[in-house]
Design a protein around this motif. Sequence first.
Motif, short mmCIF file in Angstrom:
data_model
loop_
_atom_site.label_atom_id
_atom_site.label_comp_id
_atom_site.label_asym_id
_atom_site.label_seq_id
_atom_site.Cartn_x
_atom_site.Cartn_y
_atom_site.Cartn_z
N GLY A 59 0.80 -1.21 0.00
CA GLY A 59 0.00 0.00 0.00
C GLY A 59 0.84 1.26 0.00
O GLY A 59 0.54 2.22 -0.72
N PHE A 60 1.89 1.28 0.82
CA PHE A 60 2.77 2.45 0.89
C PHE A 60 3.42 2.72 -0.46
O PHE A 60 3.52 3.86 -0.92
CB PHE A 60 3.87 2.24 1.93
N ALA A 61 3.89 1.65 -1.12
CA ALA A 61 4.56 1.81 -2.41
C ALA A 61 3.60 2.36 -3.45
O ALA A 61 3.96 3.25 -4.24
CB ALA A 61 5.14 0.47 -2.86
N ALA A 62 2.38 1.83 -3.47
CA ALA A 62 1.38 2.33 -4.42
C ALA A 62 1.13 3.81 -4.19
O ALA A 62 1.09 4.61 -5.14
CB ALA A 62 0.09 1.54 -4.28
N ALA A 63 0.99 4.20 -2.92
CA ALA A 63 0.73 5.60 -2.60
C ALA A 63 1.93 6.48 -2.98
O ALA A 63 1.76 7.60 -3.46
CB ALA A 63 0.41 5.75 -1.13
N ALA A 64 3.14 5.97 -2.77
CA ALA A 64 4.34 6.76 -3.02
C ALA A 64 4.51 7.12 -4.49
O ALA A 64 5.10 8.15 -4.82
CB ALA A 64 5.58 6.01 -2.53
N VAL A 65 4.00 6.27 -5.38
CA VAL A 65 4.15 6.54 -6.82
C VAL A 65 2.88 7.15 -7.42
O VAL A 65 2.75 7.26 -8.64
CB VAL A 65 4.54 5.26 -7.59
N GLY A 66 1.95 7.54 -6.56
CA GLY A 66 0.75 8.21 -7.04
C GLY A 66 -0.35 7.27 -7.48
O GLY A 66 -1.31 7.68 -8.13
N SER A 67 -0.23 5.99 -7.11
CA SER A 67 -1.27 5.02 -7.41
C SER A 67 -2.05 4.75 -6.13
O SER A 67 -1.91 5.45 -5.13
CB SER A 67 -0.63 3.74 -7.96
N TRP A 68 -2.87 3.70 -6.16
CA TRP A 68 -3.67 3.38 -4.98
C TRP A 68 -4.21 1.97 -5.11
O TRP A 68 -4.41 1.47 -6.23
CB TRP A 68 -4.83 4.35 -4.82
#
Length: 223
Positions: free
Chosen positions: A48-57
């Motif tokens: 989840g953190f990685a998705a959020a960090a690259v502007g995804s979700w």
Amino acid sequence: MTRTRPDVVAFDVNETLLDLAPVRAALVEAGEPESLLRTVFARTLLTGFAAAAVGSWCRFRDAFDAALAQESELSADRRASVADAFGELAPHADVEPALRRLTEAGVRVVTLSHGSPGVAEAGLERGGITPLVERSMTSETIRAWKPSREVYLWAAGICDVAPDRMALVAAHGWDVLGAQRAGLTGAWFARSERTFPAVYGEPDVQAPDLAGAVDALLALPPR
């Protein structure tokens, strides 16, 4: 920054308030060791953190399923059964008296999770403590993950208070760090972690248990 007694205290949900024992039990029933949950839960957060960090979700449940698929050979149906166990969580024994202490002191209590909608509400209902909680919020509403700053500011806005009038209580150092960076008062206590990560600096409040964290928040000077 000098912290003052908050008007609203938000609580993280998974591990902080609700015991993950049913999920461990579901893993065992599926033929996996209960110790696998620690690894899978950490990988869920990483996803989840990685998705959020690259502007995804992605949704918490989808991140959990992906993590479980990476760490086990369970079928999709078996993984879904394990994920369903999040709907069976109940509060830790120390939660009811801690929340009651806050409400009796005139402090508003809410929950703030990035977990699946309904998990917090079901757990609070199962523990008979729904009346102590004003509202339950999940960052899935705004398609974000804690510890993104926007989550904490959104929660403060929903509660109609300035960030510095809200505190976040969590058993996870990264959550407390995110709250403090957003201007909230952060309160960490030892449950899922033995120590607060030194790389984050110091939390505004830290305590050996949930009761201690609540007492420390109530002991802060009034505004």
